[in-house]
Design an enzyme around this catalytic site. Structure first.
Site, PDB file in Angstrom:
ATOM      1  N   SER A   1      43.568  24.493  70.803  1.00 59.80           N
ATOM      2  CA  SER A   1      44.283  25.352  70.319  1.00 59.80           C
ATOM      3  C   SER A   1      45.155  25.565  69.255  1.00 59.80           C
ATOM      4  O   SER A   1      44.806  24.299  68.586  1.00 59.80           O
ATOM      5  CB  SER A   1      45.381  25.134  71.434  1.00 59.80           C
TER       6      SER A   1
ATOM      7  N   TYR B   1      51.811  18.354  74.001  1.00 60.45           N
ATOM      8  CA  TYR B   1      49.645  18.310  74.185  1.00 60.45           C
ATOM      9  C   TYR B   1      49.461  19.413  72.976  1.00 60.45           C
ATOM     10  O   TYR B   1      48.033  19.073  72.773  1.00 60.45           O
ATOM     11  CB  TYR B   1      50.323  21.473  74.548  1.00 60.45           C
TER      12      TYR B   1
END
Length: 254
Positions: free
Chosen positions: A140, A155
């Site tokens: 990401s 995350y």
């Protein structure tokens, strides 16, 4: 037919980017082993492929289970006699909140699903790739460069760790003909993005392209990294993020 005759494992294949990749890879000639937790949805994706004369088998399970990572590889070997690559795409965002308010269980679940699962997949997949091949891991833009976002500490930490894992794997296994890359999508219209129009508008505002990606667009980037077109590409963190990583340091687009 970019993947003709190649056997590819895809995790997180029941929806979103993983499902889009499964349909695309099948059209490009791949023989697929599809993994995800949701068996009904996974079998539906596999059924779409086989009904179109493609090759796909579904095997449901939990990517944080070491036995499951091996089972996916064994399935590829049993069904198709080889493993040529994998799109290790399974992941989760988890609860979004500051670290001081975050439960340890959330931190552990996010790291296990996004990072430990990548370790388990690589550990099972690499020994089976006796003729070389390619691994792609969905990372990401969050947790890379200047792209930190509030409430996403777990995350971001998992995805930053994944990028480091990819670099080490690429270095360790280049001599064996195995390429390893990370794919960093921007905001993408999947179930993970939720269904809040205001949230979508905010995410769109972060992107210079002023929109979110469709899953098929990210799947096309994964296809490139798995294909022979990327034969000299390894150890990269390839951005397919609509420019969000370069925009975040400047604030939202007006």
């Amino acid at each position: 037919m970019e993947l003709k005759g190649k056997t590819i494992v895809i995790t997180g294949a029941s929806s979103g980017i993983g499902a889009a990749a499964a349909l695309l890879f099948a059209r490009e000639g791949a023989q697929l082993v599809l993994g995800a937790r949701r068996e009904a949805e996974l079998r539906q994706v596999a059924g779409q492929i086989t009904q179109s004369n493609g090759k796909a088998v579904a095997l449901a399970g939990d990517v944080t289970d070491p036995d499951y990572a091996k089972a996916l590889v064994d399935c590829a070997s049993d069904m198709y006699g080889q493993l040529d690559g994998a799109f290790n795409n399974a992941g989760m965002v988890g609860d979004m909140m500051p670290v001081a308010d975050m439960a340890l269980s959330n931190w552990q679940n996010v790291l296990e699903t996004n990072l430990t699962s990548a370790f388990l997949c690589a550990k099972a997949q690499i020994p089976a790739m006796t003729k070389g091949g390619a691994l792609v891991f969905t990372s990401s833009f969050v947790g890379s460069s200047n792209a930190g976002l509030p409430g996403m500490a777990a995350y971001a930490a998992a995805k930053a760790g994944l990028n480091g894992l990819v670099q080490s794997l690429a270095n360790d296994h280049a001599q064996h003909g195995i390429r390893v890359n990370a794919l960093l999508p921007g905001g993408t219209m999947t179930a993970m993005a939720g269904d809040d129009p205001a949230g979508h508008a905010f995410v769109r505002s972060l992107h210079p392209m002023r929109r979110m990606a469709e899953p098929e667009e990210i799947a096309q980037a994964a296809l490139f990294l798995l294909s022979d077109r990327a034969s000299f590409v390894t150890g990269t963190a390839m951005l397919a993020d609509g420019g969000v990583s370069v925009q975040l340091g400047q604030g939202p687009v007006e």
